[in-house]
Design a protein around this motif. Structure first.
Motif, mmCIF file in Angstrom:
data_model
loop_
_atom_site.group_PDB
_atom_site.id
_atom_site.type_symbol
_atom_site.label_atom_id
_atom_site.label_comp_id
_atom_site.label_asym_id
_atom_site.label_seq_id
_atom_site.Cartn_x
_atom_site.Cartn_y
_atom_site.Cartn_z
ATOM 1 N N LEU A 134 -5.563 -101.736 -48.503
ATOM 2 C CA LEU A 134 -5.280 -101.029 -49.756
ATOM 3 C C LEU A 134 -4.309 -99.873 -49.536
ATOM 4 O O LEU A 134 -3.495 -99.571 -50.407
ATOM 5 N N ALA A 135 -4.365 -99.242 -48.384
ATOM 6 C CA ALA A 135 -3.397 -98.183 -48.067
ATOM 7 C C ALA A 135 -1.985 -98.746 -47.987
ATOM 8 O O ALA A 135 -1.010 -98.104 -48.406
ATOM 9 N N ALA A 136 -1.848 -99.970 -47.464
ATOM 10 C CA ALA A 136 -0.526 -100.582 -47.327
ATOM 11 C C ALA A 136 0.093 -100.905 -48.679
ATOM 12 O O ALA A 136 1.316 -100.854 -48.849
ATOM 13 N N PHE A 137 -0.735 -101.241 -49.676
ATOM 14 C CA PHE A 137 -0.216 -101.662 -50.979
ATOM 15 C C PHE A 137 -0.232 -100.552 -52.024
ATOM 16 O O PHE A 137 0.309 -100.736 -53.109
ATOM 17 N N ASP A 138 -0.854 -99.426 -51.705
ATOM 18 C CA ASP A 138 -0.963 -98.335 -52.671
ATOM 19 C C ASP A 138 0.430 -97.825 -53.062
ATOM 20 O O ASP A 138 1.222 -97.421 -52.222
ATOM 21 N N GLY A 139 0.726 -97.855 -54.354
ATOM 22 C CA GLY A 139 2.006 -97.349 -54.848
ATOM 23 C C GLY A 139 3.168 -98.285 -54.641
ATOM 24 O O GLY A 139 4.313 -97.940 -54.959
ATOM 25 N N GLN A 140 2.922 -99.500 -54.137
ATOM 26 C CA GLN A 140 3.991 -100.448 -53.870
ATOM 27 C C GLN A 140 4.084 -101.481 -54.997
ATOM 28 O O GLN A 140 3.092 -101.791 -55.659
ATOM 29 N N GLU A 141 5.267 -102.021 -55.202
ATOM 30 C CA GLU A 141 5.457 -103.053 -56.208
ATOM 31 C C GLU A 141 4.568 -104.250 -55.912
ATOM 32 O O GLU A 141 4.548 -104.755 -54.787
ATOM 33 N N GLY A 142 3.801 -104.687 -56.867
ATOM 34 C CA GLY A 142 2.860 -105.789 -56.674
ATOM 35 C C GLY A 142 1.455 -105.313 -56.383
ATOM 36 O O GLY A 142 0.486 -106.051 -56.561
ATOM 37 N N GLY A 143 1.333 -104.053 -55.954
ATOM 38 C CA GLY A 143 0.027 -103.512 -55.635
ATOM 39 C C GLY A 143 -0.862 -103.293 -56.843
ATOM 40 O O GLY A 143 -2.084 -103.191 -56.710
ATOM 41 N N GLU A 144 -0.246 -103.262 -58.030
ATOM 42 C CA GLU A 144 -1.038 -103.036 -59.242
ATOM 43 C C GLU A 144 -2.051 -104.159 -59.480
ATOM 44 O O GLU A 144 -3.061 -103.963 -60.161
ATOM 45 N N ALA A 145 -1.786 -105.353 -58.937
ATOM 46 C CA ALA A 145 -2.730 -106.458 -59.105
ATOM 47 C C ALA A 145 -4.047 -106.195 -58.389
ATOM 48 O O ALA A 145 -5.059 -106.839 -58.673
ATOM 49 N N LEU A 146 -4.022 -105.239 -57.464
ATOM 50 C CA LEU A 146 -5.227 -104.890 -56.716
ATOM 51 C C LEU A 146 -5.883 -103.618 -57.249
ATOM 52 O O LEU A 146 -6.760 -103.045 -56.588
ATOM 53 N N ALA A 147 -5.478 -103.170 -58.428
ATOM 54 C CA ALA A 147 -5.988 -101.915 -58.972
ATOM 55 C C ALA A 147 -7.505 -101.934 -59.139
ATOM 56 O O ALA A 147 -8.185 -100.934 -58.884
ATOM 57 N N GLY A 148 -8.062 -103.066 -59.561
ATOM 58 C CA GLY A 148 -9.508 -103.150 -59.727
ATOM 59 C C GLY A 148 -10.229 -103.087 -58.396
ATOM 60 O O GLY A 148 -11.224 -102.359 -58.245
ATOM 61 N N VAL A 149 -9.738 -103.845 -57.421
ATOM 62 C CA VAL A 149 -10.328 -103.834 -56.086
ATOM 63 C C VAL A 149 -10.250 -102.420 -55.496
ATOM 64 O O VAL A 149 -11.208 -101.939 -54.873
ATOM 65 N N ALA A 150 -9.117 -101.746 -55.703
ATOM 66 C CA ALA A 150 -8.952 -100.389 -55.190
ATOM 67 C C ALA A 150 -9.914 -99.416 -55.876
ATOM 68 O O ALA A 150 -10.465 -98.516 -55.244
ATOM 69 N N ALA A 151 -10.129 -99.610 -57.166
ATOM 70 C CA ALA A 151 -11.046 -98.734 -57.902
ATOM 71 C C ALA A 151 -12.468 -98.867 -57.381
ATOM 72 O O ALA A 151 -13.190 -97.863 -57.232
ATOM 73 N N VAL A 152 -12.898 -100.086 -57.095
ATOM 74 C CA VAL A 152 -14.233 -100.278 -56.522
ATOM 75 C C VAL A 152 -14.302 -99.626 -55.143
ATOM 76 O O VAL A 152 -15.290 -98.963 -54.806
ATOM 77 N N ALA A 153 -13.256 -99.788 -54.340
ATOM 78 C CA ALA A 153 -13.239 -99.225 -52.994
ATOM 79 C C ALA A 153 -13.376 -97.707 -53.021
ATOM 80 O O ALA A 153 -14.045 -97.119 -52.160
ATOM 81 N N ARG A 154 -12.754 -97.069 -53.994
ATOM 82 C CA ARG A 154 -12.836 -95.607 -54.082
ATOM 83 C C ARG A 154 -14.222 -95.134 -54.512
ATOM 84 O O ARG A 154 -14.563 -93.964 -54.331
ATOM 85 N N ALA A 155 -15.018 -96.036 -55.086
ATOM 86 C CA ALA A 155 -16.272 -95.613 -55.703
ATOM 87 C C ALA A 155 -17.524 -96.183 -55.045
ATOM 88 O O ALA A 155 -18.618 -95.661 -55.276
ATOM 89 N N ALA A 156 -17.397 -97.248 -54.243
ATOM 90 C CA ALA A 156 -18.595 -97.924 -53.743
ATOM 91 C C ALA A 156 -18.309 -98.642 -52.435
ATOM 92 O O ALA A 156 -17.208 -98.549 -51.874
ATOM 93 N N GLY A 157 -19.329 -99.383 -51.974
ATOM 94 C CA GLY A 157 -19.217 -100.128 -50.729
ATOM 95 C C GLY A 157 -18.897 -101.594 -50.960
ATOM 96 O O GLY A 157 -18.143 -101.938 -51.866
ATOM 97 N N TRP A 158 -19.485 -102.454 -50.148
ATOM 98 C CA TRP A 158 -19.215 -103.885 -50.221
ATOM 99 C C TRP A 158 -19.678 -104.446 -51.565
ATOM 100 O O TRP A 158 -20.593 -103.918 -52.197
ATOM 101 N N TRP A 159 -19.031 -105.564 -51.996
ATOM 102 C CA TRP A 159 -19.490 -106.197 -53.230
ATOM 103 C C TRP A 159 -19.190 -107.687 -53.218
ATOM 104 O O TRP A 159 -18.314 -108.158 -52.492
ATOM 105 N N TRP A 160 -19.976 -108.400 -54.003
ATOM 106 C CA TRP A 160 -19.888 -109.857 -54.084
ATOM 107 C C TRP A 160 -19.537 -110.271 -55.515
ATOM 108 O O TRP A 160 -20.341 -110.064 -56.437
ATOM 109 N N PRO A 161 -18.341 -110.840 -55.746
ATOM 110 C CA PRO A 161 -17.957 -111.275 -57.091
ATOM 111 C C PRO A 161 -18.250 -112.764 -57.326
ATOM 112 O O PRO A 161 -17.824 -113.619 -56.549
ATOM 113 N N TYR A 162 -18.969 -113.044 -58.375
ATOM 114 C CA TYR A 162 -19.248 -114.420 -58.795
ATOM 115 C C TYR A 162 -18.858 -114.581 -60.259
ATOM 116 O O TYR A 162 -18.580 -113.598 -60.950
#
Length: 375
Positions: A186-214
């Motif tokens: 996430l540090a590598a893609f932060d603020g980079q073009e295309g990194g916005e697609a990971l905005a949700g994943v980054a938001a969870v990372a800033r707020a919590a630990g591991w997670w399982w999406p189903y």
């Protein structure tokens, strides 16, 4: 590449030192999760992946509990199929491809060295220890992850059941998104073009630990309540768990080496005799590091008998017992912090040279022992 005001230019893009500092803090944050922010991040990750938001978000106190909940929900059929690829892997691959196209191979390598590589080794060590800890704990429990009855040790099929339980845990862990421990990527893609697609994943990372999406549910874990690392980024604590979560899931380690919880209780009351009695070479090394090699030798009355290129042969006469003979060897492969571990190898009392002792540990005669590089 040029830097101005805490920024570095790479292939026409910029990397800020603040970005690295922020994600380093995210990776090491302990304490209660921001559940509202994490749940919104989960929903955003689903929307960005063109998926319906999960109908249920369940919280767990640790990756161990999270793995068990994920397994139960999938076994019940209430969670639906795993969507990790859609919410994490594909957006990650897209972001990486766009950044690689823009920077070129050399630019991407430089960018990675300045961003994700700063955190990568530490994250790999930590997440592998957590995976191992969860696997050993859940696979060794009475019900594993499935709730199936346990086969008693030694009974027909017991080893097969244990192997199946371990495999089941590993498969569930493959479905996990690592939350704060995805900080390197996430540090590598932060603020980079295309990194916005990971905005949700980054938001969870800033707020919590591991997670399982189903499909229909997500399991999200709390962050650790304690995290203790040495200067090399390895789990390290001599008086308690090096990593602990709100439930009783915890990992104990000394300078990166896993140790049993009860082992640490002994360290404050060590004696040379107790150290000599320890059969496990790794645990004996931890004891010696904690007690002090010089102190151990002085209080034990040990004397160096011989030195050669393989190490130092020590001999300690013991009343009412055979002599304690050990070879002091230094690992030629450095640790992450640049130091070299010292090991003490117990060898037969008849041993006369350090080389003979080291050869004996490999089942060889002294004349047969000719390592290309001693490790």
């Amino acid at each position: 590449m040029a830097g101005v005001g805490g920024t570095v230019t790479v292939g026409g893009g910029t990397v800020t030192t603040e970005t690295i500092r922020t994600w380093r803090e995210v990776a090491s944050t302990t304490g209660p999760a921001d559940r509202a922010a994490a749940e919104e991040g989960v929903r955003l990750a689903y929307r960005l992946a063109d998926l319906p938001e999960p109908g249920t978000i369940v919280w767990a106190d640790s990756p161990r509990e999270g793995a068990a909940l994920a397994a139960r929900l999938t076994a019940e059929g209430t969670a639906g199929r795993g969507v990790r690829d859609a919410v994490r892997t594909r957006p990650w691959a897209t972001a990486r491809r766009r950044l690689l196209d823009r920077l070129g191979p050399a630019g991407w390598a430089e960018h990675w060295a300045l961003t994700g590589a700063q955190l990568w080794d530490g994250m790999v060590m930590l997440t592998e220890r957590i995976r191992t800890g969860v696997t050993e704990d859940r696979a060794g429990s009475a019900d594993g992850l499935s709730g199936a009855p346990e086969t008693s040790a030694g009974a027909p099929g017991a080893s097969a059941d244990a192997a199946a339980a371990e495999q089941a845990v590993r498969l569930v862990l493959l479905d996990a998104v690592l939350g704060q421990h995805d900080a390197a990527w996430l540090a590598a893609f932060d603020g980079q073009e295309g990194g916005e697609a990971l905005a949700g994943v980054a938001a969870v990372a800033r707020a919590a630990g591991w997670w399982w999406p189903y499909e229909r549910a997500a399991v999200v874990c709390e962050r650790p309540v304690e995290l203790h690392l040495d200067e090399a980024g390895r789990l390290d604590r001599g008086d308690g768990p090096a990593l602990a979560f709100p439930d009783d899931f915890a990992l104990y380690a000394w300078r990166g080496m896993p140790v049993p919880a009860e082992f640490l209780d002994e360290l404050t009351e060590l004696t040379p005799q107790r150290i000599r009695e320890e059969e496990n070479a790794e645990l004996r090394r931890v004891m010696l590091e904690h007690y002090g090699y010089d102190r151990y030798l002085k209080e034990s009355g040990a004397e160096p008998m011989q030195r050669d290129e393989t190490g130092v042969l020590w001999r300690l006469e013991l009343e009412g017992d055979e002599p304690q003979v050990m070879v002091e060897v230094v690992n030629s492969t450095p640790e992450p912090d640049g130091t070299h571990r010292t090991y003490w190898l117990r060898v037969p009392p008849r041993t006369r040279t350090a080389r003979e002792g080291v050869a004996w540990t490999f089942g060889l005669e002294e004349a047969e022992y000719a390592p290309m590089r001693q490790t």
